[in-house]
Design an enzyme around this catalytic site. Structure first.
Site, short mmCIF file in Angstrom:
data_model
loop_
_atom_site.label_atom_id
_atom_site.label_comp_id
_atom_site.label_asym_id
_atom_site.label_seq_id
_atom_site.Cartn_x
_atom_site.Cartn_y
_atom_site.Cartn_z
N THR A 1 0.83 -1.22 0.00
CA THR A 1 0.00 0.00 0.00
C THR A 1 0.86 1.25 0.00
OG1 THR A 1 -1.80 -1.09 1.15
CG2 THR A 1 -1.69 1.29 1.39
N SER B 1 1.64 -7.35 -1.20
CA SER B 1 2.31 -8.42 -0.44
C SER B 1 1.46 -9.68 -0.33
CB SER B 1 2.75 -7.94 0.93
OG SER B 1 1.68 -7.86 1.82
N THR C 1 1.61 -4.55 4.10
CA THR C 1 1.43 -4.95 5.50
C THR C 1 0.83 -6.35 5.64
OG1 THR C 1 -0.77 -3.97 5.63
CG2 THR C 1 1.09 -2.56 6.25
N ASP C 2 0.17 -6.83 4.59
CA ASP C 2 -0.60 -8.08 4.75
C ASP C 2 0.26 -9.28 5.11
OD1 ASP C 2 -2.87 -6.65 4.28
OD2 ASP C 2 -3.10 -7.28 2.20
N1 ASP Z 1 -2.65 -5.39 0.34
C1 ASP Z 1 -1.59 -4.51 0.78
C2 ASP Z 1 -0.29 -5.32 0.80
O1 ASP Z 1 -0.10 -6.09 1.67
C3 ASP Z 1 -1.88 -3.97 2.12
C4 ASP Z 1 -0.83 -3.03 2.69
O2 ASP Z 1 0.26 -2.87 2.23
O3 ASP Z 1 -1.16 -2.46 3.74
O4 ASP Z 1 0.52 -5.16 -0.07
#
Ligand code: ASP
Length: 332
Positions: free
Chosen positions: A13, A55, A86-87
């Site tokens: 993100t 991710s 973050t995932d």
């Molecule tokens: N879907 C995103 C990822 O994990 C979520 C994020 O980065 O917060 O790449």
């Protein structure tokens, strides 16, 4: 003297823009840095665009790519910041803790809940905090930095899907609080004398089975055909159902007979397993050649097995390595 830090960008993100098909990583490593010019006031930064993916699409082999990027640049830099979605970030922070050991420099994994190019975002703070922590003296090892906290790489877990306070340190104190340029450390870094070690082989064939009441034990027949290691997220302090037609003990017994490695963990986020308390736990421990996860996170258990089983599949060897404490992954 200013420290030299390498930013390794992988997407997430933090680097995403709106597209017709939803948010997707588009922003480059150089552009990321351009949003936080303060960073260059206290350290020298180079950037490396390793991946640019959500991710959710992270593959275990990419952890080896990250470790290799650090290995290639290890002498040139004093620390590394990896920007990441973050995932699956806590899987990456745990994996890097096993695939790069005895670090005498910091490797900081960070990301954000909002892209860096929007007005209200946690991205700039998280990136700035990560560089501050990477440039701090006497910090070494893998950490996840998020929302002002530095969490030991093997102890992180995503606990909120939207809020800025998205990560917790599980069964271990937060390593440091980063509040602007004030860093308060709560744990002291171990000093390694053996020299940093990079591992190149990974064994991704690990399955995670979350028990629910009513699950049919023969699901393990299929899992046993496909996977060499199985982590079971059981209940509470850890136990295996054995009643009536849903007896998991028999199936698990035949899996271990066939040389599969079984780790019993818990679905409960805090305080870990302690299988010696109840009949449901003791029966499994006595009857089966299984290991329990104790206070480790699921992310650490899975990535540790991927590291161990690339080296050995012998139960006693696996056991020895699994219970060797690495980057604070367990207190047992
Ligand atoms: N879907 C995103 C990822 O994990 C979520 C994020 O980065 O917060 O790449």
């Amino acid at each position: 003297m200013k420290k030299n830090i390498l930013l390794i960008a992988t997407g997430g993100t933090i680097a995403s823009k709106k597209t017709e098909e939803g948010l997707a990583p588009q922003i480059t490593s150089e552009e990321l840095l351009g949003y936080v010019p303060e960073i260059k006031e206290f350290c020298n930064v180079d950037t490396l665009q390793l991946l640019n993916i959500d991710s959710t699409n992270i593959q275990p082999e990419y952890w080896i790519l990250m470790a290799e990027a650090i290995e290639k640049n290890y002498e040139k830099y004093d620390g590394f910041v990896i920007s990441h979605g973050t995932d699956t970030m806590s899987y990456t922070s745990a994996a890097l803790s096993y695939f790069i050991q005895n670090l005498d420099k910091p490797v900081i994994v960070t990301g954000a809940q909002k892209p860096i190019n929007v007005d209200i975002t946690d991205a700039k703070k998280n990136l700035l905090d990560s560089f501050r922590f990477a440039a701090e003296k006497d910090v070494c090892g893998v950490y996840l930095v998020f929302d002002g906290k530095a969490i030991v790489g093997t102890r992180a877990r995503k606990v909120k899907s939207k809020s800025y306070s998205a990560f917790e340190s599980i069964n271990f104190p937060v390593a440091a609080i980063i509040d602007d340029n004030r860093i308060t450390k709560y744990i002291r870094n171990e000093k390694f004398t053996e020299g940093v070690k990079f591992y190149k082989n990974i064994f991704p064939s690990i399955f995670l089975l979350k028990l629910v009441p009513g699950m049919e034990p023969d699901v393990l027949d299929y899992i046993g055909e496909k996977y060499e290691g199985v982590v079971i997220e059981s209940y509470g302090v850890g136990g295996i159902p054995f009643l009536d037609k849903r007896n998991f003990l028999e199936k698990l017994d035949s899996l271990t007979e066939n040389g599969k490695i079984i780790i019993i963990a818990t679905q409960v986020m805090f305080e870990g397993s302690d299988m010696g308390i109840y009949e449901v736990g003791i029966k499994a421990l006595n009857k089966l050649n299984v290991l329990q996860a104790y206070d480790m996170t699921i992310e650490a258990v899975i990535t540790k097995l991927m590291w161990i089983m690339a080296q050995t599949k012998d139960f006693n060897e696996v056991k020895k390595l699994f219970y060797t404490r690495i980057n604070e992954d367990s207190l047992y």
